[in-house]
Design a protein around this motif. Structure first.
Motif, PDB file in Angstrom:
ATOM      1  N   UNK A  40       0.845  -1.203   0.000  1.00 22.06           N
ATOM      2  CA  UNK A  40       0.000   0.000   0.000  1.00 22.06           C
ATOM      3  C   UNK A  40       0.877   1.249   0.000  1.00 22.06           C
ATOM      4  N   UNK A  41       0.623   2.201  -0.917  1.00 21.64           N
ATOM      5  CA  UNK A  41       1.489   3.377  -1.034  1.00 21.64           C
ATOM      6  C   UNK A  41       1.133   4.525  -0.097  1.00 21.64           C
ATOM      7  N   UNK A  42      -0.018   4.444   0.569  1.00 21.13           N
ATOM      8  CA  UNK A  42      -0.442   5.538   1.446  1.00 21.13           C
ATOM      9  C   UNK A  42      -1.264   4.986   2.590  1.00 21.13           C
ATOM     10  N   UNK A  43      -1.347   5.758   3.670  1.00 20.82           N
ATOM     11  CA  UNK A  43      -2.176   5.377   4.806  1.00 20.82           C
ATOM     12  C   UNK A  43      -3.634   5.274   4.389  1.00 20.82           C
ATOM     13  N   UNK A  44      -4.080   6.200   3.537  1.00 21.43           N
ATOM     14  CA  UNK A  44      -5.484   6.203   3.112  1.00 21.43           C
ATOM     15  C   UNK A  44      -5.840   4.922   2.381  1.00 21.43           C
ATOM     16  N   UNK A  45      -4.993   4.485   1.468  1.00 24.69           N
ATOM     17  CA  UNK A  45      -5.283   3.259   0.723  1.00 24.69           C
ATOM     18  C   UNK A  45      -5.200   2.037   1.623  1.00 24.69           C
ATOM     19  N   UNK A  46      -4.217   2.021   2.505  1.00 19.06           N
ATOM     20  CA  UNK A  46      -4.110   0.906   3.444  1.00 19.06           C
ATOM     21  C   UNK A  46      -5.361   0.814   4.302  1.00 19.06           C
ATOM     22  N   UNK A  47      -5.818   1.959   4.824  1.00 22.83           N
ATOM     23  CA  UNK A  47      -6.954   1.936   5.742  1.00 22.83           C
ATOM     24  C   UNK A  47      -8.235   1.493   5.037  1.00 22.83           C
ATOM     25  N   UNK A  48      -8.430   1.941   3.822  1.00 22.59           N
ATOM     26  CA  UNK A  48      -9.603   1.524   3.050  1.00 22.59           C
ATOM     27  C   UNK A  48      -9.582   0.015   2.822  1.00 22.59           C
ATOM     28  N   UNK A  49      -8.431  -0.503   2.452  1.00 19.55           N
ATOM     29  CA  UNK A  49      -8.280  -1.932   2.205  1.00 19.55           C
ATOM     30  C   UNK A  49      -8.498  -2.736   3.481  1.00 19.55           C
ATOM     31  N   UNK A  50      -7.907  -2.276   4.575  1.00 19.99           N
ATOM     32  CA  UNK A  50      -7.980  -3.034   5.821  1.00 19.99           C
ATOM     33  C   UNK A  50      -9.390  -2.989   6.415  1.00 19.99           C
ATOM     34  N   UNK A  59      -6.795   6.467  13.257  1.00 21.34           N
ATOM     35  CA  UNK A  59      -7.502   6.045  12.054  1.00 21.34           C
ATOM     36  C   UNK A  59      -8.788   5.362  12.487  1.00 21.34           C
ATOM     37  N   UNK A  60      -9.902   5.718  11.870  1.00 23.62           N
ATOM     38  CA  UNK A  60     -11.170   5.090  12.245  1.00 23.62           C
ATOM     39  C   UNK A  60     -12.176   5.212  11.121  1.00 23.62           C
ATOM     40  N   UNK A  61     -13.112   4.284  11.097  1.00 24.94           N
ATOM     41  CA  UNK A  61     -14.274   4.424  10.214  1.00 24.94           C
ATOM     42  C   UNK A  61     -15.559   4.522  11.040  1.00 24.94           C
ATOM     43  N   UNK A  62     -15.427   4.790  12.348  1.00 24.51           N
ATOM     44  CA  UNK A  62     -16.592   5.149  13.147  1.00 24.51           C
ATOM     45  C   UNK A  62     -17.124   6.485  12.632  1.00 24.51           C
ATOM     46  N   UNK A  63     -18.405   6.747  12.842  1.00 23.73           N
ATOM     47  CA  UNK A  63     -18.958   8.014  12.378  1.00 23.73           C
ATOM     48  C   UNK A  63     -18.610   9.141  13.347  1.00 23.73           C
ATOM     49  N   UNK A  64     -18.851  10.375  12.893  1.00 20.95           N
ATOM     50  CA  UNK A  64     -18.487  11.544  13.681  1.00 20.95           C
ATOM     51  C   UNK A  64     -19.241  11.610  15.006  1.00 20.95           C
ATOM     52  N   UNK A  65     -20.467  11.093  15.021  1.00 19.52           N
ATOM     53  CA  UNK A  65     -21.233  11.124  16.270  1.00 19.52           C
ATOM     54  C   UNK A  65     -20.506  10.355  17.365  1.00 19.52           C
ATOM     55  N   UNK A  66     -19.737   9.350  16.984  1.00 21.09           N
ATOM     56  CA  UNK A  66     -18.966   8.583  17.956  1.00 21.09           C
ATOM     57  C   UNK A  66     -17.635   9.269  18.271  1.00 21.09           C
ATOM     58  N   UNK A  67     -16.876   9.611  17.233  1.00 21.88           N
ATOM     59  CA  UNK A  67     -15.528  10.130  17.458  1.00 21.88           C
ATOM     60  C   UNK A  67     -15.528  11.510  18.100  1.00 21.88           C
TER      61      UNK A  67
END
Length: 253
Positions: free
Chosen positions: A15-25, A59-67
């Motif tokens: 993965x070349x970037x944190x963004x791509x890694x996080x989406x994949x993971x 890094x998170x994919x929780x929604x803003x209401x949580x974070x």
């Protein structure tokens, strides 16, 4: 190791970037029922303090209401599973929270966190605490199960796939540490990186000015802007922080 796992780990490490890694993971963990992830890492731990939240890698994919509440209002500091992660390494079922409830030893802050998590359906999951690379560093991944899954169902998934899940999350963690990260959007310009690179090589302002064909005043300006971007007081701190964020000595992209 299965071919599918090997293929995933190869893709993860490439993965070349944190963004791509996080989406994949995130997508891969959702395949196992963990559709909400929270990764955190700090290089600035000291005693009970994790340092300035602005310096965390989060890094998170929780929604803003949580974070906005969990991070923004500082609930994370009293989170029982975070406390566990700071004191342990490896993987832990959130079933231990039931034992904490039964023991009646929860602090008011911990009860507040658990009440909030129940309201947000963050009730079943696993936490993976990674081996620290220094006394001042710590990283962990909280894997929240999809809504409707019980902890017993999560534990059954972990019984079948826990070794693979731990491996995948550990590799993701180690890869994140190698990738450039711009904390809170405070990225350095190419020129700021360049002058800090030369400082890291032991050059003084006069040396850098001669190497880059600039005036000493211009070099000083770039160093000042780099310190401001990184929110530090000294150039030495700027070099250290930029190195932690992998913003120094990087290949052109």
């Amino acid at each position: 190791m299965t071919d599918r796992l090997r293929s995933y780990l190869n893709a993860l490490t490439a993965a070349p970037s944190v963004e791509q890694l996080w989406s994949m993971h995130s997508a891969r963990m959702a395949d196992y029922g963990f559709d909400r992830l929270f990764y955190g890492f700090t290089y600035f731990r000291s005693g009970d303090s994790l340092g300035d939240p602005a310096d965390f890698i989060l890094l998170t994919n929780h929604d803003r209401a949580y974070t906005d509440v969990f991070i923004g209002e500082g609930l994370y500091f009293d989170a029982p599973m975070l406390r566990w992660a700071l004191e342990h390494e490896g993987a832990c079922s959130w079933s231990i929270l039931r034992d904490l409830h039964a023991s009646k030893t929860l602090t008011p802050g911990e009860r507040r966190v658990l009440d909030f998590n129940r309201r947000m359906d963050v009730t079943a999951g696993y936490t993976v605490s990674f081996k620290a690379v220094s006394l001042r560093s710590k990283g962990a991944m909280a894997l929240t199960a999809r809504r409707g899954m019980t902890q017993e169902e999560v534990d059954a998934v972990w019984t079948r796939h826990g070794e693979d899940l731990t491996l995948m999350n550990t590799v993701a963690h180690l890869k994140i540490l190698t990738l450039p990260k711009n904390s809170a959007g405070r990225s350095l310009t190419r020129r700021q990186q360049e002058v800090l690179n030369w400082v890291g090589e032991g050059k003084n302002v006069r040396d850098i000015a001669e190497i880059l064909g600039l005036t000493c005043a211009t070099v000083e300006k770039h160093l000042r802007l780099a310190r401001e971007a990184l929110d530090v007081e000294t150039t030495a701190q700027a070099v250290l922080k930029a190195a932690f964020q992998n913003q120094l000595f990087v290949l052109s992209r």
